[in-house]
Motif scaffolding. Structure first.
Motif, PDB file in Angstrom:
ATOM      1  N   LEU A  88       0.895  -1.161   0.000  1.00  0.00           N
ATOM      2  CA  LEU A  88       0.000   0.000   0.000  1.00  0.00           C
ATOM      3  C   LEU A  88       0.932   1.209   0.000  1.00  0.00           C
ATOM      4  O   LEU A  88       1.904   1.229   0.755  1.00  0.00           O
ATOM      5  CB  LEU A  88      -0.825  -0.029   1.287  1.00  0.00           C
ATOM      6  N   PHE A  89       0.677   2.180  -0.863  1.00  0.00           N
ATOM      7  CA  PHE A  89       1.551   3.362  -0.839  1.00  0.00           C
ATOM      8  C   PHE A  89       0.720   4.633  -0.761  1.00  0.00           C
ATOM      9  O   PHE A  89      -0.485   4.645  -1.037  1.00  0.00           O
ATOM     10  CB  PHE A  89       2.492   3.377  -2.051  1.00  0.00           C
ATOM     11  N   VAL A  90       1.383   5.698  -0.340  1.00  0.00           N
ATOM     12  CA  VAL A  90       0.724   6.991  -0.211  1.00  0.00           C
ATOM     13  C   VAL A  90       1.712   8.055  -0.662  1.00  0.00           C
ATOM     14  O   VAL A  90       2.921   7.916  -0.428  1.00  0.00           O
ATOM     15  CB  VAL A  90       0.240   7.208   1.254  1.00  0.00           C
ATOM     16  N   LEU A  91       1.211   9.061  -1.351  1.00  0.00           N
ATOM     17  CA  LEU A  91       2.062  10.185  -1.740  1.00  0.00           C
ATOM     18  C   LEU A  91       1.801  11.309  -0.754  1.00  0.00           C
ATOM     19  O   LEU A  91       0.674  11.765  -0.633  1.00  0.00           O
ATOM     20  CB  LEU A  91       1.720  10.644  -3.164  1.00  0.00           C
ATOM     21  N   SER A  92       2.836  11.696  -0.056  1.00  0.00           N
ATOM     22  CA  SER A  92       2.620  12.691   0.991  1.00  0.00           C
ATOM     23  C   SER A  92       3.833  13.598   1.116  1.00  0.00           C
ATOM     24  O   SER A  92       4.965  13.136   1.035  1.00  0.00           O
ATOM     25  CB  SER A  92       2.371  11.974   2.329  1.00  0.00           C
ATOM     26  N   THR A  93       3.583  14.892   1.288  1.00  0.00           N
ATOM     27  CA  THR A  93       4.708  15.795   1.529  1.00  0.00           C
ATOM     28  C   THR A  93       4.644  16.364   2.943  1.00  0.00           C
ATOM     29  O   THR A  93       5.658  16.573   3.573  1.00  0.00           O
ATOM     30  CB  THR A  93       4.717  16.980   0.528  1.00  0.00           C
ATOM     31  N   ARG A  94       3.423  16.581   3.477  1.00  0.00           N
ATOM     32  CA  ARG A  94       3.298  17.269   4.766  1.00  0.00           C
ATOM     33  C   ARG A  94       3.011  16.322   5.924  1.00  0.00           C
ATOM     34  O   ARG A  94       3.081  16.728   7.080  1.00  0.00           O
ATOM     35  CB  ARG A  94       2.153  18.287   4.713  1.00  0.00           C
ATOM     36  N   THR A  95       2.596  15.106   5.605  1.00  0.00           N
ATOM     37  CA  THR A  95       2.112  14.222   6.662  1.00  0.00           C
ATOM     38  C   THR A  95       2.981  12.966   6.749  1.00  0.00           C
ATOM     39  O   THR A  95       2.553  11.940   7.285  1.00  0.00           O
ATOM     40  CB  THR A  95       0.631  13.858   6.405  1.00  0.00           C
ATOM     41  N   THR A  96       4.181  13.080   6.234  1.00  0.00           N
ATOM     42  CA  THR A  96       5.065  11.914   6.143  1.00  0.00           C
ATOM     43  C   THR A  96       5.202  11.192   7.475  1.00  0.00           C
ATOM     44  O   THR A  96       5.112   9.971   7.540  1.00  0.00           O
ATOM     45  CB  THR A  96       6.465  12.366   5.672  1.00  0.00           C
ATOM     46  N   HIS A  97       5.418  11.962   8.543  1.00  0.00           N
ATOM     47  CA  HIS A  97       5.690  11.319   9.834  1.00  0.00           C
ATOM     48  C   HIS A  97       4.498  10.547  10.374  1.00  0.00           C
ATOM     49  O   HIS A  97       4.656   9.523  11.019  1.00  0.00           O
ATOM     50  CB  HIS A  97       6.202  12.343  10.850  1.00  0.00           C
ATOM     51  N   TRP A  98       3.323  11.057  10.096  1.00  0.00           N
ATOM     52  CA  TRP A  98       2.108  10.365  10.552  1.00  0.00           C
ATOM     53  C   TRP A  98       2.100   8.950   9.969  1.00  0.00           C
ATOM     54  O   TRP A  98       1.800   7.981  10.656  1.00  0.00           O
ATOM     55  CB  TRP A  98       0.864  11.144  10.094  1.00  0.00           C
ATOM     56  N   PHE A  99       2.472   8.833   8.693  1.00  0.00           N
ATOM     57  CA  PHE A  99       2.464   7.515   8.045  1.00  0.00           C
ATOM     58  C   PHE A  99       3.643   6.664   8.521  1.00  0.00           C
ATOM     59  O   PHE A  99       3.480   5.469   8.754  1.00  0.00           O
ATOM     60  CB  PHE A  99       2.482   7.677   6.519  1.00  0.00           C
ATOM     61  N   ILE A 100       4.802   7.271   8.681  1.00  0.00           N
ATOM     62  CA  ILE A 100       5.977   6.501   9.131  1.00  0.00           C
ATOM     63  C   ILE A 100       5.701   5.923  10.518  1.00  0.00           C
ATOM     64  O   ILE A 100       6.009   4.759  10.784  1.00  0.00           O
ATOM     65  CB  ILE A 100       7.246   7.380   9.106  1.00  0.00           C
ATOM     66  N   GLU A 101       5.067   6.731  11.373  1.00  0.00           N
ATOM     67  CA  GLU A 101       4.747   6.231  12.722  1.00  0.00           C
ATOM     68  C   GLU A 101       3.743   5.081  12.679  1.00  0.00           C
ATOM     69  O   GLU A 101       3.556   4.381  13.668  1.00  0.00           O
ATOM     70  CB  GLU A 101       4.187   7.371  13.590  1.00  0.00           C
ATOM     71  N   ARG A 102       3.085   4.913  11.555  1.00  0.00           N
ATOM     72  CA  ARG A 102       2.094   3.838  11.441  1.00  0.00           C
ATOM     73  C   ARG A 102       2.538   2.748  10.474  1.00  0.00           C
ATOM     74  O   ARG A 102       1.729   2.060   9.873  1.00  0.00           O
ATOM     75  CB  ARG A 102       0.736   4.432  11.042  1.00  0.00           C
ATOM     76  N   GLY A 103       3.858   2.614  10.321  1.00  0.00           N
ATOM     77  CA  GLY A 103       4.391   1.440   9.615  1.00  0.00           C
ATOM     78  C   GLY A 103       4.824   1.664   8.179  1.00  0.00           C
ATOM     79  O   GLY A 103       5.356   0.756   7.551  1.00  0.00           O
ATOM     80  N   PHE A 104       4.610   2.874   7.643  1.00  0.00           N
ATOM     81  CA  PHE A 104       5.061   3.120   6.275  1.00  0.00           C
ATOM     82  C   PHE A 104       6.561   3.433   6.282  1.00  0.00           C
ATOM     83  O   PHE A 104       7.101   3.874   7.299  1.00  0.00           O
ATOM     84  CB  PHE A 104       4.317   4.322   5.664  1.00  0.00           C
ATOM     85  N   ALA A 105       7.213   3.196   5.159  1.00  0.00           N
ATOM     86  CA  ALA A 105       8.625   3.560   5.021  1.00  0.00           C
ATOM     87  C   ALA A 105       8.765   4.444   3.793  1.00  0.00           C
ATOM     88  O   ALA A 105       8.056   4.244   2.793  1.00  0.00           O
ATOM     89  CB  ALA A 105       9.466   2.298   4.852  1.00  0.00           C
ATOM     90  N   GLU A 106       9.658   5.423   3.882  1.00  0.00           N
ATOM     91  CA  GLU A 106       9.869   6.285   2.719  1.00  0.00           C
ATOM     92  C   GLU A 106      10.477   5.469   1.596  1.00  0.00           C
ATOM     93  O   GLU A 106      11.310   4.596   1.844  1.00  0.00           O
ATOM     94  CB  GLU A 106      10.800   7.442   3.079  1.00  0.00           C
ATOM     95  N   ALA A 107      10.057   5.773   0.368  1.00  0.00           N
ATOM     96  CA  ALA A 107      10.580   5.005  -0.765  1.00  0.00           C
ATOM     97  C   ALA A 107      10.856   5.951  -1.927  1.00  0.00           C
ATOM     98  O   ALA A 107      10.295   7.049  -1.998  1.00  0.00           O
ATOM     99  CB  ALA A 107       9.568   3.943  -1.180  1.00  0.00           C
ATOM    100  N   ASP A 108      11.709   5.488  -2.822  1.00  0.00           N
ATOM    101  CA  ASP A 108      12.064   6.299  -3.975  1.00  0.00           C
ATOM    102  C   ASP A 108      10.893   6.344  -4.959  1.00  0.00           C
ATOM    103  O   ASP A 108      10.129   5.375  -5.080  1.00  0.00           O
ATOM    104  CB  ASP A 108      13.284   5.675  -4.663  1.00  0.00           C
ATOM    105  N   ILE A 109      10.773   7.474  -5.633  1.00  0.00           N
ATOM    106  CA  ILE A 109       9.676   7.678  -6.580  1.00  0.00           C
ATOM    107  C   ILE A 109       9.686   6.610  -7.689  1.00  0.00           C
ATOM    108  O   ILE A 109       8.653   6.256  -8.256  1.00  0.00           O
ATOM    109  CB  ILE A 109       9.769   9.113  -7.165  1.00  0.00           C
ATOM    110  N   SER A 110      10.862   6.054  -7.968  1.00  0.00           N
ATOM    111  CA  SER A 110      10.965   5.030  -9.027  1.00  0.00           C
ATOM    112  C   SER A 110      10.198   3.760  -8.671  1.00  0.00           C
ATOM    113  O   SER A 110       9.929   2.928  -9.537  1.00  0.00           O
ATOM    114  CB  SER A 110      12.430   4.686  -9.281  1.00  0.00           C
TER     115      SER A 110
END
Ligand SMILES: CC(C)(COP(=O)(O)OP(=O)(O)OC[C@H]1O[C@@H](n2cnc3c(N)ncnc32)[C@H](O)[C@@H]1OP(=O)(O)O)[C@@H](O)C(=O)NCCC(=O)NCCS
Length: 129
Positions: A88-110
Motif C-alpha cells: 500500500l503506498f501513499v504520496l505525501s509531503t506534509r504528513t510523512t511522519h504520521w504515516f511513518i509512525e504507522r508502519g510506512f517507510a519512505e521510498a524512492d519515486i521510481s
C-alpha cells in the motif's frame, strides 16, 4: 468536499477534478456520525503491480486526534489485504511522519507503479514550470 477542498487549497491534498472525483466515488470510504461525514479516504488499486494507493485521507479538523485517521487507514489496509495486494503506498509531503509512525517507510519515486510514476513526474514538472 467540505473536508477536502480547504486541504486542496493549502496544498496538503492534490486537487482532483470534480467530474473525475464523482466518477471515482466508489473508491472512497467515509466515517459518518449522525449524518455528518467526519473523515474520508480513497483506495486506488494498481492490480498489475499488486499494489494500491491510499489517497485523500482527511479528517474534519474538529474531529482530529480521536483515532479516526487510524481507523480509515486500518480499513484501507484491510481492503488492500483482502484484495491480496502486496503493498500500500501513499504520496505525501506534509504528513510523512504520521504515516511513518504507522508502519510506512519512505521510498524512492521510481518504486511507484508505472502509470502513477508518469503522472507524478508530469505534475512535478508542471509545479516547477
Ligand atoms: C492526518 C490525519 C488524517 C489524521 O487524522 P486524525 O483523526 O487526527 O488521526 P489520529 O487521531 O489517528 O492520529 C492523531 C495523531 O497524529 C498526529 N498528527 C496529525 N497530523 C500530523 C502530521 N502532519 N504529522 C505527524 N503527526 C501528525 C497528531 O498529533 C496525533 O498524535 P497523538 O496521537 O500523539 O496525539 C488528519 O490530521 C488530517 O486530515 N490531516 C490533513 C490531511 C492530510 O494530511 N492527509 C494525509 C494526506 S497524504
Amino acid at each position: 468536499m467540505q473536508i477536502i477542498e480547504p486541504l486542496e487549497q493549502q496544498g496538503v491534498l492534490v486537487r482532483r477534478e470534480r467530474d473525475k472525483l464523482e466518477h471515482e466515488i466508489d473508491r472512497f470510504f467515509v466515517i459518518e456520525s449522525e449524518g455528518n461525514i467526519l473523515g474520508c479516504a480513497a483506495l486506488y488499486p494498481f492490480p498489475d503491480e499488486s499494489t494500491a494507493e491510499l489517497a485523500c485521507l482527511a479528517v474534519n479538523p474538529f474531529y482530529r486526534d480521536g483515532g479516526r485517521g487510524e481507523r480509515l487507514l486500518a480499513f484501507a489496509e484491510a481492503r488492500a489485504r483482502k484484495a491480496k495486494f502486496k503493498s500500500l503506498f501513499v504520496l505525501s509531503t506534509r504528513t510523512t511522519h504520521w504515516f511513518i509512525e504507522r508502519g510506512f517507510a519512505e521510498a524512492d519515486i521510481s518504486r511507484l507503479p508505472g502509470r502513477k510514476h508518469h503522472s507524478t513526474i508530469t505534475n512535478d514538472a508542471r509545479k516547477s514550470s
